[in-house]
Design an enzyme around this catalytic site. Structure first.
Site, PDB file in Angstrom:
ATOM      1  N   GLU A  56       0.870  -1.284  -0.035  1.00 13.63           N
ATOM      2  CA  GLU A  56      -0.011  -0.036   0.057  1.00 13.63           C
ATOM      3  C   GLU A  56       0.769   1.333   0.167  1.00 13.63           C
ATOM      4  OE1 GLU A  56      -0.045  -2.553   2.021  1.00 13.63           O
ATOM      5  OE2 GLU A  56      -2.002  -2.894   3.078  1.00 13.63           O
ATOM      6  N   CYS A  82      -2.429  -3.736   7.135  1.00 10.22           N
ATOM      7  CA  CYS A  82      -2.017  -3.916   8.416  1.00 10.22           C
ATOM      8  C   CYS A  82      -2.427  -2.860   9.368  1.00 10.22           C
ATOM      9  CB  CYS A  82      -0.566  -4.370   8.343  1.00 10.22           C
ATOM     10  SG  CYS A  82       0.336  -3.046   8.177  1.00 10.22           S
ATOM     11  N   SER A 167      11.578 -42.965 -11.561  1.00  9.90           N
ATOM     12  CA  SER A 167      12.269 -41.656 -11.555  1.00  9.90           C
ATOM     13  C   SER A 167      13.636 -42.057 -11.732  1.00  9.90           C
ATOM     14  CB  SER A 167      12.368 -41.067 -10.106  1.00  9.90           C
ATOM     15  OG  SER A 167      12.684 -41.870  -9.013  1.00  9.90           O
ATOM     16  N   ARG A 190      11.843 -23.332  -7.828  1.00 11.48           N
ATOM     17  CA  ARG A 190      12.852 -23.205  -6.833  1.00 11.48           C
ATOM     18  C   ARG A 190      12.813 -21.519  -6.559  1.00 11.48           C
ATOM     19  NH1 ARG A 190      17.827 -26.523  -9.689  1.00 11.48           N
ATOM     20  NH2 ARG A 190      16.944 -28.467  -8.959  1.00 11.48           N
ATOM     21  N   ARG A 213      18.383 -20.945 -11.875  1.00  8.43           N
ATOM     22  CA  ARG A 213      18.931 -20.548 -13.124  1.00  8.43           C
ATOM     23  C   ARG A 213      18.012 -19.886 -13.718  1.00  8.43           C
ATOM     24  NH1 ARG A 213      21.660 -25.209 -13.173  1.00  8.43           N
ATOM     25  NH2 ARG A 213      20.245 -25.940 -14.785  1.00  8.43           N
TER      26      ARG A 213
HETATM   27  C1  AOF Z   1       3.851  -7.214   4.178  1.00  9.67           C
HETATM   28  N1  AOF Z   1       3.469  -6.560   3.022  1.00  9.67           N
HETATM   29  O1  AOF Z   1       2.490  -5.151   1.778  1.00  9.67           O
HETATM   30  C2  AOF Z   1       1.557  -5.957   3.763  1.00  9.67           C
HETATM   31  C3  AOF Z   1       1.608  -6.679   4.929  1.00  9.67           C
HETATM   32  O2  AOF Z   1       7.188  -7.470   9.239  1.00  9.67           O
HETATM   33  P1  AOF Z   1       6.356  -6.423   8.858  1.00  9.67           P
HETATM   34  O3  AOF Z   1       6.243  -5.282  10.085  1.00  9.67           O
HETATM   35  O4  AOF Z   1       6.700  -5.637   7.692  1.00  9.67           O
HETATM   36  O5  AOF Z   1       4.755  -6.700   8.946  1.00  9.67           O
HETATM   37  C4  AOF Z   1       4.642  -7.996   8.335  1.00  9.67           C
HETATM   38  C5  AOF Z   1       3.097  -8.147   8.336  1.00  9.67           C
HETATM   39  O6  AOF Z   1       2.043  -7.283   7.952  1.00  9.67           O
HETATM   40  C6  AOF Z   1       2.501  -9.362   7.544  1.00  9.67           C
HETATM   41  O7  AOF Z   1       2.960 -10.532   8.261  1.00  9.67           O
HETATM   42  C7  AOF Z   1       1.264  -8.985   7.169  1.00  9.67           C
HETATM   43  O8  AOF Z   1       0.400  -9.654   8.393  1.00  9.67           O
HETATM   44  C8  AOF Z   1       1.010  -7.604   7.210  1.00  9.67           C
HETATM   45  N2  AOF Z   1       0.731  -6.971   5.885  1.00  9.67           N
HETATM   46  N3  AOF Z   1       2.989  -7.345   5.022  1.00  9.67           N
HETATM   47  O9  AOF Z   1       4.760  -7.860   4.535  1.00  9.67           O
HETATM   48  C9  AOF Z   1       2.490  -5.972   2.998  1.00  9.67           C
HETATM   49  N4  AOF Z   1       0.383  -5.372   3.582  1.00  9.67           N
HETATM   50 ZN    ZN Z   2       1.195  -2.852   5.943  1.00  5.43          ZN
END
Ligand code: AOF
Ligand code: ZN
Length: 369
Positions: A56, A82, A167, A190, A213
């Site tokens: 965001e 969040c 395999s 991977r 790769r």
């Molecule tokens: C993300 N990316 O774009 C959104 C997330 O470790 P932090 O403080 O960056 O927080 C991670 C948490 O924030 C993640 O586990 C998820 O619940 C929330 N939203 N996280 O890494 C994002 N929008």
């Molecule tokens: Zn966030």
């Protein structure tokens, strides 16, 4: 109700998120598109790395860098914004501060730490709507969502076999059972995984490199060798510096020939190392998705431990009639105990078939009809 424009924006956000697969752990992949009140895209973003800006915030910054005024606009995002201050600030508040009037998200945030963003937005007078294209967005974040639910990494078992399920040939030769198209697809798996796991038998037989790769900018996965007796040779290709490597051994293994190698000692079971302990160790190192590449004995141990969340089989139109099976003993002694799967995708890769399947909720046989 979300509009068709918002659904298009969500599809774009899901595609943006997918670009970061394999790079964000222990965080999810998230994509975001900011729309003007008329529905014109003003900025887009994705979460690229743990510790970096959330999707965001990147999308708001892109809109602002392009000189757009986002006030009164809509944020379309694959995960509920969040609500917490972690490595970065709360996205719900960032959207409120930017003057966003409406937020459409796909999947609710399931974590105790970050949940509550929708309520915060609503309390500030922002219209919020959850659930738009939720299944698609959840599929794109399947590894992370599974790891949150289970408290262990998501495990994808991948194998390559002939149509009769072998395999390797009777003399042990196994190189290039499947086509170049299938092998390229494995490199994508991977690149999307945090760790690639193999057993010591595969290491001895194939001396695999296990690094990615052909995917520029991909974060190399942690290469993990399950090697109860520390039998890996010092010159093995998996020990080069193309990617980090972890050797998992039994508590009593002699590792004197592996100076400077990252070794973890784990409890042993009757058949090898304790799979739950291995997954706990990997989870502790930030691994949220594991690509299990074999061999048959190790795959059997993972399946017996209930630790496979998705199966991807590459089947080559060839027959061997003899030679090792793709899967060893998985603790199944009778047909009623077969590990039943549901096929979720079938694709043709060059001459081969790729079958994707997930374990069904119960391991009982399907009803006869
Ligand atoms: C993300 N990316 O774009 C959104 C997330 O470790 P932090 O403080 O960056 O927080 C991670 C948490 O924030 C993640 O586990 C998820 O619940 C929330 N939203 N996280 O890494 C994002 N929008
Ligand atoms: Zn966030």
């Amino acid at each position: 109700m979300a509009t068709a424009t918002e659904a298009d924006a969500m599809r774009r956000a899901i595609a943006l998120a997918a670009r970061a697969l394999g790079a964000t752990s222990p965080n999810p992949v998230v994509g975001c598109v900011i729309l003007s009140p008329e529905g014109t895209p003003l900025g887009e973003g994705r979460h690229r790395r743990a510790g970096g800006p959330h999707a965001e915030v990147e999308a708001l910054a892109a809109a602002s860098a392009a000189g757009h005024d986002v006030r009164g606009g809509t944020a379309v995002v694959t995960l509920e914004p969040c609500n917490h201050t972690g490595r970065t600030g709360p996205c719900a508040q960032a959207l409120i501060d930017a003057g966003i009037a409406r937020v459409v998200y796909a999947v609710a945030d399931p974590t105790d730490t970050a949940t509550g963003g929708a309520a915060t937005l609503a309390a500030a007078g922002v219209t919020t709507e959850g659930g738009l294209l939720a299944d698609e967005a959840a599929a794109g974040n399947a590894a992370w969502l599974t790891s949150v639910r289970l408290g262990r990494p998501f495990v994808l078992w991948k194998y390559a076999a002939t149509l009769d399920g072998r395999s390797a040939a009777a003399d042990g030769t196994s190189r290039w059972i499947t086509s170049a198209a299938s092998r390229a697809d494995v490199h994508r798996l991977r690149a999307e995984a945090d760790a690639v796991v193999v057993g010591s038998g595969t290491l001895r037989a194939d001396d695999p490199h296990l690094a990615v790769r052909g995917h520029d900018g991909a974060v190399q996965p942690l290469r993990v060798v399950v090697d109860t007796h520390a039998s890996v040779r010092p010159g093995a290709r998996v020990l080069d510096d193309a990617a980090p490597t972890l050797i998992a051994t039994g508590k009593d293994a002699d590792t004197g020939h592996l100076p400077g190698v990252d070794v973890v000692r784990l409890p042993r079971t009757r058949t090898g190392l304790d799979i739950d302990a291995l997954l706990a160790e990997l989870y502790g190192r930030g691994v949220r998705s594991v690509l299990l590449e074999g061999g048959p004995a190790l795959a059997g141990s993972f399946l017996a431990a209930g630790a496979v969340d998705r199966v991807v089989g590459y089947l080559a139109p060839a027959l061997l009639g003899a030679g090792p099976a793709a899967l060893g003993d998985a603790g199944v002694g009778t047909i009623a105990a077969a590990l039943r799967l549901e096929v979720t995708d079938v694709a043709r890769l060059g001459p081969d078939l790729r079958i994707t399947a997930v374990p069904t909720a119960s391991a009982t046989a399907p009803e006869e009809n």
